[in-house]
Design a protein around this motif. Structure first.
Motif, PDB file in Angstrom:
ATOM      1  N   TYR A 120     -94.552  86.810  32.218  1.00 10.11           N
ATOM      2  CA  TYR A 120     -94.997  88.095  31.308  1.00 10.11           C
ATOM      3  C   TYR A 120     -94.323  89.405  32.062  1.00 10.11           C
ATOM      4  N   SER A 121     -93.786  90.524  31.307  1.00  8.95           N
ATOM      5  CA  SER A 121     -93.728  91.494  31.840  1.00  8.95           C
ATOM      6  C   SER A 121     -94.794  92.424  31.738  1.00  8.95           C
ATOM      7  N   GLN A 149    -103.190  95.106  29.740  1.00  7.78           N
ATOM      8  CA  GLN A 149    -102.493  94.101  29.012  1.00  7.78           C
ATOM      9  C   GLN A 149    -103.283  92.721  29.232  1.00  7.78           C
ATOM     10  N   VAL A 171    -103.238  88.720  29.404  1.00  3.84           N
ATOM     11  CA  VAL A 171    -102.417  87.774  29.695  1.00  3.84           C
ATOM     12  C   VAL A 171    -103.128  86.381  29.498  1.00  3.84           C
TER      13      VAL A 171
END
Length: 207
Positions: free
Chosen positions: A17-18, A26, A28
């Motif tokens: 993941y970036s 974010q 994840v």
């Protein structure tokens, strides 16, 4: 993949993941798993006249679940998100998979059996309800019907369960439960009746 230590569980994220440095939250994916479950419908028509499908997972502690938001799929279809609470002592984890509109639920007051009368220095109010469940599905279901009657904390107020149609009554909380099985296109009705006796010079708010 996960590694279990004495006090921690470490997850290796399989997909790179970036994470942008913009300060936004974010999501994840930590792990994806499939778990066997016991499926049962639950309804509490006193609050909402809907039937909810629940998945009950036993031995859930072995799955190393983490508290937080989970995305749920049922029969390969997305059913929504749920917050997992793993801070509990029960060996069964219950997840809600949403409402099922093919199961009809209704709670009606039986007006002819609801009354108020005064005898001597006491007033007695009787409340009676008809709880109806219809299974419009093409297969049988198991459903837990829940309700509640008042609980008195005053020795001068007496609450009595008159008719529970075989339901289980928790005297401490007033909670009622019926575990029912309905065949396809079957309708079942439950009668719930209780009485409240209190001094006639008192005001008691009841529903």
């Amino acid at each position: 993949q996960k590694q279990t230590g004495e006090t921690t569980i470490t997850f290796d994220i399989a997909i790179p993941y970036s994470i942008p440095s913009d300060g936004k939250i974010q999501t994840v994916e930590i792990q994806r798993l499939t778990a066997p479950a016991d499926y049962r419908y639950v309804t509490l028509p006193k609050l909402a006249q809907h039937a909810y499908l629940t998945a009950n997972i036993t031995d859930w502690a072995k799955l190393s679940l983490q508290a937080g938001e989970a995305t749920l799929y049922f029969e390969n279809s997305y059913v929504g998100k749920s917050n997992l609470n793993v801070n509990q002592l029960s060996d069964t984890l219950t997840l809600s998979l949403g409402t099922d509109n093919s199961i009809l639920v209704k709670r009606e007051k039986r007006q002819d059996f609801t009354s108020k009368k005064v005898i001597g220095s006491n007033k007695t109010e009787n409340f009676s309800f008809l709880l109806t469940i219809r299974n419009n599905k093409s297969a049988g279901i198991r459903i837990t019907l829940q309700d509640q009657i008042p609980v008195s904390s005053n020795s001068g107020i007496i609450v009595e369960a008159v008719e529970l149609s075989g339901g289980r009554h928790n005297i401490q909380t007033g909670e009622l439960k019926w575990d029912l099985e309905l065949k396809a296109q079957e309708t079942k009705q439950i009668i719930l009746t209780y009485s409240v006796k209190y001094p006639k010079d008192k005001t008691v708010i009841l529903e």
